[in-house]
Design a protein around this motif. Structure first.
Motif, PDB file in Angstrom:
ATOM      1  N   SER A   4      37.008  40.446  35.267  1.00  0.00           N
ATOM      2  CA  SER A   4      37.625  39.742  36.385  1.00  0.00           C
ATOM      3  C   SER A   4      37.805  40.711  37.540  1.00  0.00           C
ATOM      4  N   PRO A   5      37.783  40.215  38.760  1.00  0.00           N
ATOM      5  CA  PRO A   5      37.869  41.116  39.919  1.00  0.00           C
ATOM      6  C   PRO A   5      39.239  41.775  40.071  1.00  0.00           C
ATOM      7  N   LEU A   6      39.220  42.970  40.656  1.00  0.00           N
ATOM      8  CA  LEU A   6      40.456  43.682  40.974  1.00  0.00           C
ATOM      9  C   LEU A   6      40.901  43.378  42.394  1.00  0.00           C
ATOM     10  N   CYS A  19      39.561  40.795  54.921  1.00  0.00           N
ATOM     11  CA  CYS A  19      40.824  41.113  54.262  1.00  0.00           C
ATOM     12  C   CYS A  19      40.553  41.219  52.768  1.00  0.00           C
ATOM     13  N   LEU A  20      40.795  42.399  52.219  1.00  0.00           N
ATOM     14  CA  LEU A  20      40.597  42.628  50.791  1.00  0.00           C
ATOM     15  C   LEU A  20      41.958  42.558  50.105  1.00  0.00           C
ATOM     16  N   HIS A  21      42.246  41.421  49.481  1.00  0.00           N
ATOM     17  CA  HIS A  21      43.506  41.199  48.768  1.00  0.00           C
ATOM     18  C   HIS A  21      43.417  41.900  47.422  1.00  0.00           C
ATOM     19  N   LEU A  22      44.387  42.750  47.137  1.00  0.00           N
ATOM     20  CA  LEU A  22      44.350  43.586  45.932  1.00  0.00           C
ATOM     21  C   LEU A  22      45.100  42.954  44.770  1.00  0.00           C
ATOM     22  N   ALA A  23      44.669  43.299  43.579  1.00  0.00           N
ATOM     23  CA  ALA A  23      45.342  42.840  42.365  1.00  0.00           C
ATOM     24  C   ALA A  23      46.760  43.386  42.322  1.00  0.00           C
ATOM     25  N   GLN A  56      49.694  43.016  49.393  1.00  0.00           N
ATOM     26  CA  GLN A  56      48.928  44.241  49.154  1.00  0.00           C
ATOM     27  C   GLN A  56      47.471  43.923  49.454  1.00  0.00           C
ATOM     28  N   ALA A  57      47.041  44.323  50.633  1.00  0.00           N
ATOM     29  CA  ALA A  57      45.680  44.023  51.068  1.00  0.00           C
ATOM     30  C   ALA A  57      45.224  45.075  52.065  1.00  0.00           C
ATOM     31  N   PRO A  88      45.407  48.157  37.282  1.00  0.00           N
ATOM     32  CA  PRO A  88      46.189  46.994  36.862  1.00  0.00           C
ATOM     33  C   PRO A  88      45.329  45.846  36.347  1.00  0.00           C
ATOM     34  N   ALA A  89      46.021  44.765  36.044  1.00  0.00           N
ATOM     35  CA  ALA A  89      45.338  43.537  35.648  1.00  0.00           C
ATOM     36  C   ALA A  89      44.494  43.041  36.814  1.00  0.00           C
ATOM     37  N   PRO A  90      43.425  42.323  36.538  1.00  0.00           N
ATOM     38  CA  PRO A  90      42.561  41.814  37.607  1.00  0.00           C
ATOM     39  C   PRO A  90      43.288  40.874  38.549  1.00  0.00           C
ATOM     40  N   TYR A  91      42.754  40.789  39.753  1.00  0.00           N
ATOM     41  CA  TYR A  91      43.293  39.894  40.780  1.00  0.00           C
ATOM     42  C   TYR A  91      43.063  38.453  40.355  1.00  0.00           C
ATOM     43  N   GLU A  92      44.071  37.622  40.515  1.00  0.00           N
ATOM     44  CA  GLU A  92      43.920  36.200  40.275  1.00  0.00           C
ATOM     45  C   GLU A  92      44.425  35.476  41.498  1.00  0.00           C
ATOM     46  N   GLN A  93      43.514  34.757  42.148  1.00  0.00           N
ATOM     47  CA  GLN A  93      43.860  34.046  43.383  1.00  0.00           C
ATOM     48  C   GLN A  93      44.801  32.898  43.075  1.00  0.00           C
ATOM     49  N   ALA A  94      45.848  32.798  43.896  1.00  0.00           N
ATOM     50  CA  ALA A  94      46.844  31.743  43.693  1.00  0.00           C
ATOM     51  C   ALA A  94      46.302  30.398  44.137  1.00  0.00           C
TER      52      ALA A  94
END
Length: 94
Positions: A4-6, A19-23, A56-57, A88-94
């Protein structure tokens, strides 16, 4: 790691920045400092006002870059994100 993406890239259609939104667990400020030490200059969302906690982006400007510069910069950003201690755990988009 699960594959999964970070991070999640947004604003692609918007213009001169991405904009790179971080995990969760990745610190945009610390990552910005580490990238600057490698000659890659990005900014965070710290100067923008949000309701709630600061996102965090990273803001990635690409105006004036050649395709080769954009490719090299994006590869280094990806490498630095993956190399974050205790990734950390991978990024999960809300």
């Amino acid at each position: 790691m699960s594959g999964s993406p970070l991070a999640h890239l947004g604003g692609i259609e918007a213009g001169l920045h991405l904009c790179l939104h971080l995990a969760p667990g990745l610190d945009a400020g610390a990552l910005t400092d580490r990238l600057a030490s490698r000659g890659i200059f990005v900014s965070t969302l710290a100067s923008h006002t949000f309701a709630g906690p600061e996102a965090q982006a990273l803001l990635l400007g690409y105006a004036g870059l050649t395709a080769a510069q954009a490719r090299a910069g994006s590869q280094e950003i990806a490498r630095m994100v993956r190399a974050t201690p205790g990734c950390p755990a991978p990024y999960e988009q809300a």
